[in-house]
Design a protein around this motif. Structure first.
Motif, PDB file in Angstrom:
ATOM      1  N   ASN A 102       0.833  -1.208   0.000  1.00  0.00           N
ATOM      2  CA  ASN A 102       0.000   0.000   0.000  1.00  0.00           C
ATOM      3  C   ASN A 102       0.867   1.259   0.000  1.00  0.00           C
ATOM      4  O   ASN A 102       1.062   1.901   1.024  1.00  0.00           O
ATOM      5  N   VAL A 103       1.386   1.559  -1.192  1.00  0.00           N
ATOM      6  CA  VAL A 103       2.244   2.741  -1.368  1.00  0.00           C
ATOM      7  C   VAL A 103       1.514   3.730  -2.268  1.00  0.00           C
ATOM      8  O   VAL A 103       1.060   3.368  -3.362  1.00  0.00           O
ATOM      9  N   ASN A 104       1.401   4.949  -1.813  1.00  0.00           N
ATOM     10  CA  ASN A 104       0.738   6.001  -2.580  1.00  0.00           C
ATOM     11  C   ASN A 104       1.448   6.209  -3.930  1.00  0.00           C
ATOM     12  O   ASN A 104       2.672   6.114  -3.994  1.00  0.00           O
ATOM     13  N   ASP A 105       0.684   6.525  -4.983  1.00  0.00           N
ATOM     14  CA  ASP A 105       1.334   6.681  -6.298  1.00  0.00           C
ATOM     15  C   ASP A 105       2.301   7.866  -6.324  1.00  0.00           C
ATOM     16  O   ASP A 105       3.248   7.868  -7.115  1.00  0.00           O
ATOM     17  N   ILE A 106       2.108   8.844  -5.467  1.00  0.00           N
ATOM     18  CA  ILE A 106       3.076   9.955  -5.447  1.00  0.00           C
ATOM     19  C   ILE A 106       4.399   9.524  -4.796  1.00  0.00           C
ATOM     20  O   ILE A 106       5.402  10.214  -4.900  1.00  0.00           O
ATOM     21  N   HIS A 107       4.385   8.359  -4.157  1.00  0.00           N
ATOM     22  CA  HIS A 107       5.625   7.820  -3.565  1.00  0.00           C
ATOM     23  C   HIS A 107       6.147   6.614  -4.348  1.00  0.00           C
ATOM     24  O   HIS A 107       7.024   5.901  -3.878  1.00  0.00           O
ATOM     25  N   GLY A 108       5.580   6.371  -5.518  1.00  0.00           N
ATOM     26  CA  GLY A 108       6.094   5.296  -6.373  1.00  0.00           C
ATOM     27  C   GLY A 108       5.131   4.145  -6.616  1.00  0.00           C
ATOM     28  O   GLY A 108       5.441   3.228  -7.385  1.00  0.00           O
ATOM     29  N   GLY A 109       3.972   4.149  -5.975  1.00  0.00           N
ATOM     30  CA  GLY A 109       2.961   3.122  -6.275  1.00  0.00           C
ATOM     31  C   GLY A 109       2.424   3.314  -7.692  1.00  0.00           C
ATOM     32  O   GLY A 109       2.650   4.368  -8.307  1.00  0.00           O
ATOM     33  N   LEU A 110       1.732   2.312  -8.219  1.00  0.00           N
ATOM     34  CA  LEU A 110       1.231   2.429  -9.597  1.00  0.00           C
ATOM     35  C   LEU A 110      -0.171   3.020  -9.597  1.00  0.00           C
ATOM     36  O   LEU A 110      -1.070   2.494  -8.945  1.00  0.00           O
ATOM     37  N   ASP A 111      -0.353   4.094 -10.343  1.00  0.00           N
ATOM     38  CA  ASP A 111      -1.700   4.671 -10.434  1.00  0.00           C
ATOM     39  C   ASP A 111      -2.534   3.896 -11.468  1.00  0.00           C
ATOM     40  O   ASP A 111      -2.022   2.982 -12.143  1.00  0.00           O
ATOM     41  N   GLY A 112      -3.800   4.246 -11.584  1.00  0.00           N
ATOM     42  CA  GLY A 112      -4.715   3.524 -12.464  1.00  0.00           C
ATOM     43  C   GLY A 112      -4.264   3.518 -13.917  1.00  0.00           C
ATOM     44  O   GLY A 112      -4.394   2.513 -14.617  1.00  0.00           O
ATOM     45  N   THR A 113      -3.696   4.638 -14.375  1.00  0.00           N
ATOM     46  CA  THR A 113      -3.275   4.733 -15.779  1.00  0.00           C
ATOM     47  C   THR A 113      -2.162   3.733 -16.079  1.00  0.00           C
ATOM     48  O   THR A 113      -2.189   3.042 -17.107  1.00  0.00           O
ATOM     49  N   LYS A 114      -1.195   3.653 -15.175  1.00  0.00           N
ATOM     50  CA  LYS A 114      -0.070   2.715 -15.407  1.00  0.00           C
ATOM     51  C   LYS A 114      -0.564   1.280 -15.362  1.00  0.00           C
ATOM     52  O   LYS A 114      -0.126   0.432 -16.143  1.00  0.00           O
ATOM     53  N   GLN A 115      -1.497   0.997 -14.452  1.00  0.00           N
ATOM     54  CA  GLN A 115      -2.065  -0.360 -14.409  1.00  0.00           C
ATOM     55  C   GLN A 115      -2.848  -0.644 -15.686  1.00  0.00           C
ATOM     56  O   GLN A 115      -2.848  -1.767 -16.183  1.00  0.00           O
ATOM     57  N   ALA A 116      -3.514   0.399 -16.215  1.00  0.00           N
ATOM     58  CA  ALA A 116      -4.315   0.222 -17.435  1.00  0.00           C
ATOM     59  C   ALA A 116      -3.418  -0.016 -18.652  1.00  0.00           C
ATOM     60  O   ALA A 116      -3.879  -0.514 -19.675  1.00  0.00           O
ATOM     61  N   ILE A 117      -2.154   0.345 -18.562  1.00  0.00           N
ATOM     62  CA  ILE A 117      -1.206   0.048 -19.651  1.00  0.00           C
ATOM     63  C   ILE A 117      -0.594  -1.342 -19.438  1.00  0.00           C
ATOM     64  O   ILE A 117      -0.487  -2.144 -20.360  1.00  0.00           O
ATOM     65  N   LEU A 118      -0.208  -1.623 -18.185  1.00  0.00           N
ATOM     66  CA  LEU A 118       0.491  -2.883 -17.906  1.00  0.00           C
ATOM     67  C   LEU A 118      -0.425  -4.104 -18.016  1.00  0.00           C
ATOM     68  O   LEU A 118      -0.003  -5.155 -18.491  1.00  0.00           O
ATOM     69  N   PHE A 119      -1.691  -3.955 -17.590  1.00  0.00           N
ATOM     70  CA  PHE A 119      -2.567  -5.130 -17.619  1.00  0.00           C
ATOM     71  C   PHE A 119      -2.795  -5.656 -19.043  1.00  0.00           C
ATOM     72  O   PHE A 119      -2.638  -6.862 -19.282  1.00  0.00           O
ATOM     73  N   PRO A 120      -3.156  -4.795 -20.026  1.00  0.00           N
ATOM     74  CA  PRO A 120      -3.318  -5.322 -21.384  1.00  0.00           C
ATOM     75  C   PRO A 120      -2.048  -5.972 -21.929  1.00  0.00           C
ATOM     76  O   PRO A 120      -2.116  -6.987 -22.616  1.00  0.00           O
ATOM     77  N   LEU A 121      -0.867  -5.391 -21.593  1.00  0.00           N
ATOM     78  CA  LEU A 121       0.388  -5.993 -22.054  1.00  0.00           C
ATOM     79  C   LEU A 121       0.552  -7.396 -21.470  1.00  0.00           C
ATOM     80  O   LEU A 121       0.936  -8.345 -22.172  1.00  0.00           O
ATOM     81  N   ALA A 122       0.225  -7.519 -20.184  1.00  0.00           N
ATOM     82  CA  ALA A 122       0.327  -8.826 -19.520  1.00  0.00           C
ATOM     83  C   ALA A 122      -0.687  -9.804 -20.108  1.00  0.00           C
ATOM     84  O   ALA A 122      -0.381 -10.983 -20.321  1.00  0.00           O
ATOM     85  N   ALA A 123      -1.905  -9.319 -20.383  1.00  0.00           N
ATOM     86  CA  ALA A 123      -2.954 -10.187 -20.933  1.00  0.00           C
ATOM     87  C   ALA A 123      -2.586 -10.657 -22.338  1.00  0.00           C
ATOM     88  O   ALA A 123      -2.774 -11.831 -22.678  1.00  0.00           O
ATOM     89  N   ILE A 124      -2.018  -9.748 -23.156  1.00  0.00           N
ATOM     90  CA  ILE A 124      -1.592 -10.138 -24.512  1.00  0.00           C
ATOM     91  C   ILE A 124      -0.455 -11.161 -24.425  1.00  0.00           C
ATOM     92  O   ILE A 124      -0.425 -12.149 -25.162  1.00  0.00           O
ATOM     93  N   SER A 125       0.480 -10.938 -23.481  1.00  0.00           N
ATOM     94  CA  SER A 125       1.581 -11.902 -23.291  1.00  0.00           C
ATOM     95  C   SER A 125       1.024 -13.269 -22.902  1.00  0.00           C
ATOM     96  O   SER A 125       1.498 -14.304 -23.400  1.00  0.00           O
ATOM     97  N   ALA A 126       0.018 -13.271 -22.027  1.00  0.00           N
ATOM     98  CA  ALA A 126      -0.596 -14.541 -21.594  1.00  0.00           C
ATOM     99  C   ALA A 126      -1.244 -15.233 -22.793  1.00  0.00           C
ATOM    100  O   ALA A 126      -1.145 -16.462 -22.937  1.00  0.00           O
ATOM    101  N   PHE A 127      -1.872 -14.455 -23.661  1.00  0.00           N
ATOM    102  CA  PHE A 127      -2.516 -15.028 -24.852  1.00  0.00           C
ATOM    103  C   PHE A 127      -1.459 -15.630 -25.782  1.00  0.00           C
ATOM    104  O   PHE A 127      -1.641 -16.734 -26.306  1.00  0.00           O
TER     105      PHE A 127
END
Lengths: 209, 195
Positions: A102-127
């Protein structure tokens, strides 16, 4: 936080990608084993594929949340508090690992936008991994009867339906050919059937006679 | 209303610190990663789940609506946030709360993660009532964990849920304006053997 947020973010991005990849691969295996989409199975049997899927999801969750116990990060033992501002770099303790992520995104946690980029990349890799493993399965380990065998006028199957009996790499040209041959009529029918409020219909549809 | 809101937060948060295992469970559920990923995985899994071509197309169109609703929910929450900057409970009553989560800097109303969860749950519910019911339970648990952690008021959670459900239905209506582009997109993905 006594660490550069960009360093924390890079660490979180790598961990999150692995988390999303393993769980997406697991979810995909459960879905395709239930649907009979053999061309995407990691193993040659539906039951085993389903259990592999469940194991991958559990492994993904366990690795992501337990990783602070053996990987250095902004969760050093004794420094994990609700506010991520006071964290130190190091390994977490058993007492604190639940709050380590539980790290705030201003301290280096991932915000929603970064997760929205990483998740599709991970899903395509899984496919892609599933398509490669499924190809090996269909080619070497599975004796499947093609759905259209024996029919005088076989219906051409494509897309995920085609993957029930073909590998991804054999199915792709069939699907592309079908797409090219059907898309014109598909588009015209779609425009005719579209709602009268459709903007696309208004722009591209024929005017009524 | 705000007094009831505050009393519920204080009452629920008052249970924290008693059972460490439960607090840890709530910390994991409340995290920015677990439940949002669950919602994404649900949409990803349902995309491949249909057993017949007709069922697949229905699932895939609904999932596209779910993804769109998720994105639009974020925009709507942001618009409400810039209109009404409601302070988080710990900002006003920090001395009475045992904060279990990092203090977010954005406004409290409506709860963005709950809006996203309810948008996805509504999409799942239109496909399968039982599965959708489980997804509503998951979205509610996500909201409850943030409430328990002391970062949202109950009305923020309710507001987020209303936004999520309303935006999903709005998106399904919006689809009518964009047809046949949406079904054409699914047909294109089918051409790539992924739908």
């Amino acid at each position: 936080m006594n660490t550069d947020p960009s360093v924390v973010q890079a660490l979180f991005a790598g961990h999150y990608f692995l988390f999303a990849f393993l769980t997406a691969l697991g979810t995909l295996q459960i879905a395709v084993s239930n649907a009979g989409t053999r061309g995407l199975w990691l193993t040659s049997r539906a039951g085993i594929t389903r259990w592999v899927g469940i194991a991958l999801i559990l492994a993904g969750i366990a690795i992501f949340f337990l990783q602070p116990l053996w990987v250095d990060g902004p969760w050093a033992a004794g420094s994990v508090e609700a506010d991520s501002l006071t964290r130190e770099w190091g390994k977490s303790s058993w007492d604190e690992f639940a709050g380590a992520r539980n790290v705030n995104d201003i301290h280096g946690g991932l915000d929603g936008t970064k997760q929205a980029i990483l998740f599709p990349l991970a899903a395509i890799s899984a496919f892609i991994v599933s398509a490669i493993a499924g190809t090996l399965n269909v080619q070497f380990f599975t004796r499947t009867r093609r759905r259209d065998e024996g029919d005088q006028h076989p219906r051409i199957t494509d897309g995920l339906e085609g993957l029930e009996s073909r590998s991804y790499f054999l199915n792709l040209p069939v699907s592309m050919r079908q797409f090219r041959s059907e898309i014109g009529e598909y588009w015209r029918n779609g425009l005719e059937d579209a709602d009268r409020w459709s903007v696309v219909k208004a722009l591209f549809g024929r005017s009524p006679r | 209303m705000s007094a009831i809101d505050l009393n519920i937060v204080l009452w629920l948060n008052g249970f924290s610190g008693n059972v460490k295992l439960f607090d840890d469970f709530m910390r994991v559920v409340a995290s920015d990663y677990l439940m949002p990923l669950v919602f994404s995985l649900v949409m990803f899994g349902l995309w491949f789940s249909g057993k017949t071509p007709r069922e697949r197309v229905r699932y895939q169109l609904t999932m596209l609506m779910g993804i769109s609703a998720l994105a639009i929910s974020n925009v709507v929450v942001w618009l409400i946030n810039i209109t009404w900057n409601r302070p988080r409970p710990f900002v006003e009553y920090g001395d009475q709360l045992n904060l279990l989560f990092y203090p977010p800097t954005d406004p409290s109303f409506p709860a963005n993660p709950v809006a996203v969860g309810f948008a996805v749950a509504t999409a799942a519910w239109t496909i399968n009532r039982t599965f959708g019911g489980w997804m509503f339970a998951a979205a509610t648990l996500f909201g409850f964990s943030r409430l328990y952690a002391g970062v949202f008021y109950p009305t923020d959670i309710i507001g987020g849920a209303v936004v999520g459900v309303a935006i999903f239905w709005f998106t399904t209506y919006l689809r009518r304006l964009l047809e046949p582009l949406v079904t054409g997109f699914v047909r294109l993905i089918r051409g790539l053997s992924a739908a």
